[in-house]
Design a protein around this motif. Structure first.
Motif, short mmCIF file in Angstrom:
data_model
loop_
_atom_site.label_atom_id
_atom_site.label_comp_id
_atom_site.label_asym_id
_atom_site.label_seq_id
_atom_site.Cartn_x
_atom_site.Cartn_y
_atom_site.Cartn_z
N UNK A 85 0.82 -1.59 -0.13
CA UNK A 85 0.31 0.08 0.11
C UNK A 85 0.78 1.53 0.08
N UNK A 86 0.23 2.06 -0.30
CA UNK A 86 1.03 3.60 -1.02
C UNK A 86 0.80 4.48 0.21
N UNK A 87 1.37 5.50 0.77
CA UNK A 87 0.28 6.31 1.80
C UNK A 87 1.65 7.82 1.54
N UNK A 88 0.66 8.24 1.45
CA UNK A 88 2.05 10.05 0.81
C UNK A 88 2.44 10.44 2.86
N UNK A 89 3.55 10.84 2.70
CA UNK A 89 4.01 11.11 3.57
C UNK A 89 3.79 11.96 4.11
N UNK A 90 3.33 13.40 3.15
CA UNK A 90 2.75 14.67 3.83
C UNK A 90 1.80 14.49 4.65
N UNK A 91 0.45 13.90 3.37
CA UNK A 91 -0.62 14.05 4.13
C UNK A 91 -1.07 12.39 5.08
N UNK A 92 -0.58 11.19 5.12
CA UNK A 92 -0.81 10.19 5.46
C UNK A 92 -2.68 9.36 4.04
N UNK A 93 -2.68 10.17 2.81
CA UNK A 93 -3.34 9.69 1.96
C UNK A 93 -3.39 8.09 1.90
N UNK A 94 -3.78 7.45 1.55
CA UNK A 94 -3.86 5.97 0.39
C UNK A 94 -3.97 6.11 -0.63
N UNK A 95 -2.97 6.42 -1.52
CA UNK A 95 -3.26 6.27 -2.98
C UNK A 95 -3.73 5.22 -3.32
N UNK A 96 -4.38 5.02 -4.64
CA UNK A 96 -4.35 3.37 -5.55
C UNK A 96 -4.50 3.57 -6.95
N UNK A 97 -4.36 3.06 -7.89
CA UNK A 97 -4.56 3.34 -9.54
C UNK A 97 -5.98 2.96 -9.84
N UNK A 98 -6.82 3.52 -10.41
CA UNK A 98 -7.54 3.50 -10.89
C UNK A 98 -8.50 4.19 -12.59
N UNK A 99 -8.91 2.86 -12.41
CA UNK A 99 -9.26 3.37 -14.58
C UNK A 99 -10.56 3.22 -14.62
N UNK A 100 -11.02 3.63 -15.94
CA UNK A 100 -12.28 3.89 -15.96
C UNK A 100 -13.01 2.33 -16.97
N UNK A 101 -13.65 1.43 -16.80
CA UNK A 101 -13.98 0.28 -17.68
C UNK A 101 -14.84 0.74 -18.82
N UNK A 102 -15.24 1.78 -18.92
CA UNK A 102 -16.03 1.64 -20.09
C UNK A 102 -15.55 3.22 -20.88
N UNK A 103 -13.64 2.72 -20.78
CA UNK A 103 -13.16 3.46 -20.90
C UNK A 103 -11.60 2.83 -21.48
N UNK A 104 -11.43 1.30 -22.27
CA UNK A 104 -10.36 1.00 -21.87
C UNK A 104 -9.40 1.27 -22.60
N UNK A 105 -9.33 2.02 -23.08
CA UNK A 105 -8.28 2.91 -24.11
C UNK A 105 -7.94 4.29 -22.54
N UNK A 106 -8.47 4.06 -21.52
CA UNK A 106 -7.96 5.24 -20.55
C UNK A 106 -6.90 4.52 -19.92
N UNK A 107 -5.92 5.42 -19.55
CA UNK A 107 -4.55 4.90 -18.80
C UNK A 107 -5.15 5.30 -17.23
N UNK A 108 -4.35 4.04 -16.52
CA UNK A 108 -4.58 4.41 -14.73
C UNK A 108 -4.74 5.44 -14.40
#
Ligand code: FES
Length: 157
Positions: A85-108
């Motif tokens: 899991x990735x946690x920002x040092x400055x704010x403690x946010x959890x980051x994740x990658x997402x992709x739009x399932x309706x747009x298969x060509x979109x980058x995460x």
């Protein structure tokens, strides 16, 4: 009086700052661990800035002081050694990658889950590093491993 010589007001949860080490030492090691008012924290020195957070990962209690720091979307993060899991040092946010399932060509895209890891305040005075625990009243996921039965350091009071 706490055993570390600092005082804590249990009613208001206003914590006094606690000296955790010397600036010259953390600049060499780039990280250190400490117990501040019975709470385990890790302090990172990264690119000229200090960051402190709960030492146990909000996901499942992984040891963040053993993780690597990497940048995601231009944001320095600690990567938990257990499940990455990735946690920002400055704010403690959890980051994740997402992709739009309706747009298969979109980058995460990198997205935020919000603040998951409690961040504490680091100050430097006369070459000494001080940590002041967060008293933000919101419930943070990492509190689970920093308090109660999962807490490694048990209260001395
Ligand atoms: Fe940290 Fe699972 S315990 S990612």
């Amino acid at each position: 009086m706490d055993p570390d010589g600092s005082e804590q007001d249990p009613e208001t949860k206003i914590y006094s700052s606690v000296c955790v080490g010397r600036e010259e030492d953390i600049k060499k090691s780039e990280r250190m661990t400490a117990v501040v008012h019975d709470r385990e924290v890790v302090i990172f020195y990264h690119r000229g800035e200090y960051h402190a957070m709960d030492i146990r990962c909000y996901h499942s209690g992984g040891p963040l002081h053993l993780g690597e720091i990497e940048e995601f979307d231009g944001r320095p993060c600690i990567v938990c050694p257990w499940h990455k899991y990735k946690i920002t040092l400055a704010t403690g946010e959890g980051l994740y990658q997402s992709i739009n399932p309706n747009d298969p060509s979109a980058k995460p895209k990198w997205c935020s889950k919000g603040i998951k890891q409690r961040i504490h305040t680091v100050t430097v005075d006369n070459g000494n590093i001080y940590v002041t625990l967060s008293n933000e009243p919101f419930k943070c996921d990492s509190d689970f491993y920093a308090t109660g039965v999962f807490k490694v350091i048990q209260s001395s009071s």
